[in-house]
Design an enzyme around this catalytic site. Structure first.
Site, PDB file in Angstrom:
ATOM      1  NE  ARG A  11      -0.388   0.002   5.006  1.00 55.42           N
ATOM      2  CZ  ARG A  11      -0.994   0.121   6.186  1.00 55.42           C
ATOM      3  NH1 ARG A  11      -2.318   0.072   6.253  1.00 55.42           N
ATOM      4  NH2 ARG A  11      -0.289   0.280   7.285  1.00 55.42           N
ATOM      5  N   GLY A  12       0.244   2.397  -0.052  1.00 51.80           N
ATOM      6  CA  GLY A  12       0.962   3.661   0.097  1.00 51.80           C
ATOM      7  C   GLY A  12       2.033   3.906  -0.945  1.00 51.80           C
ATOM      8  CB  ILE A  13       5.312   5.653  -0.619  1.00 51.81           C
ATOM      9  CG1 ILE A  13       4.767   6.974  -0.071  1.00 51.81           C
ATOM     10  CG2 ILE A  13       6.532   5.918  -1.508  1.00 51.81           C
ATOM     11  CD1 ILE A  13       5.690   7.650   0.929  1.00 51.81           C
ATOM     12  CG  ASN A  78       8.426   2.307   1.019  1.00 51.28           C
ATOM     13  OD1 ASN A  78       8.316   3.496   1.295  1.00 51.28           O
ATOM     14  ND2 ASN A  78       7.365   1.511   0.908  1.00 51.28           N
ATOM     15  N   GLY A  80       8.165  -0.035   6.601  1.00 49.62           N
ATOM     16  CA  GLY A  80       8.301   0.607   7.908  1.00 49.62           C
ATOM     17  C   GLY A  80       7.190   0.196   8.853  1.00 49.62           C
ATOM     18  N   GLY A 140       4.385  10.167  21.486  1.00 54.66           N
ATOM     19  CA  GLY A 140       3.892   8.864  21.067  1.00 54.66           C
ATOM     20  C   GLY A 140       4.743   8.188  20.014  1.00 54.66           C
ATOM     21  CE1 TYR A 144       7.778   5.219  11.106  1.00 57.88           C
ATOM     22  CE2 TYR A 144       7.803   7.565  11.627  1.00 57.88           C
ATOM     23  CZ  TYR A 144       7.775   6.545  10.697  1.00 57.88           C
ATOM     24  OH  TYR A 144       7.753   6.846   9.358  1.00 57.88           O
ATOM     25  N   GLY A 175       8.414  14.201   4.959  1.00 57.03           N
ATOM     26  CA  GLY A 175       7.399  14.817   5.798  1.00 57.03           C
ATOM     27  C   GLY A 175       6.116  13.999   5.693  1.00 57.03           C
TER      28      GLY A 175
END
Length: 225
Positions: A11-13, A78, A80, A140, A144, A175
């Site tokens: 998913r995502g990038i 990538n 994470g 929080g 990470y 970002g």
């Protein structure tokens, strides 16, 4: 034939990046714990299998694949793991699990792939603005963001160690990007950049950035600080 390895592609990038590279004619090995989204593309330029960067047995599977498939043009680290939890409520196991993916997994995969790269190869690690010293920090994210800081220094060290022989090593500190991971960690937050917009930038840098950069941390963010 040279190919490009991308981790974290469900998913995502990572998903958008794999599609962009494949559509541009590059051979891609897309690795993610959930390989179904990539498999469903049925793209002739993409190969995939289920892969957890923190799994020793999965890394052995990758080692076997590398032996059979020639040269790697670029590795894009990538994948994470993001945990948004107050530090005092975070268990040792949770803290370690973030590092297993974001630091130890990156190191182990990079070690496997380097022997299959030429002097012009590129290892590109996707980090976060949260890992940049002096950047805005958020409660929080102790596990990470600190893990994302670790891989930045790791990148600088490998660039120094391999500066005579290659490949090149760089990192992009991103970002906020509108991805499923961001939505899970910060429900309702709207990032200024879409996953596909960032994937386009990452693709271009992965293919060309090593010509001008080595051992560099680029801050890819439209916000300040």
């Amino acid at each position: 034939m040279e190919y490009i390895i991308v981790t974290g592609t469900s998913r995502g990038i990572g998903f958008e990046l794999s599609k962009l590279l494949a559509n541009a004619g590059y051979k891609v090995l897309a690795l993610s714990r959930n390989e179904k989204p990539i498999k469903n593309l049925k793209h002739k330029n993409i190969q995939t299998f289920s892969f957890d960067v923190s799994s020793v047995s999965d890394r052995e599977k990758l080692a076997s694949y590398l032996k059979d498939n020639g040269k790697v043009r670029a590795l894009i680290n990538n994948a994470g793991r993001l945990l948004n939890k107050p530090f005092l409520e975070t268990t040792d196991e949770e803290f370690k699990s973030v590092y297993e993916v974001n630091v130890f997994g990156v190191a182990a995969i990079t070690k496997l792939v380097i022997p299959y790269m030429s002097s012009t190869g590129h290892v590109l690690t996707i980090s976060s603005m949260g890992g940049i010293q002096g950047s805005a920090k958020f409660p929080g994210l102790s596990a990470y963001s600190s893990s994302k800081g670790a891989v930045l220094t790791f990148t600088e060290l490998l660039a120094e160690e391999f500066k005579e022989t290659g490949p090149s090593f760089n990192a992009l500190a991103l970002g906020a990007v509108q991805t499923e991971m961001l939505e899970e960690a910060f429900p309702g937050y709207k990032a200024p950049v879409s996953a596909i917009e960032m994937a386009e930038y990452v693709m271009n840098f992965a293919l060309n950035g090593q010509k001008l950069y080595n051992g560099k941390i680029l801050q890819v963010s439209s916000s300040t600080p």
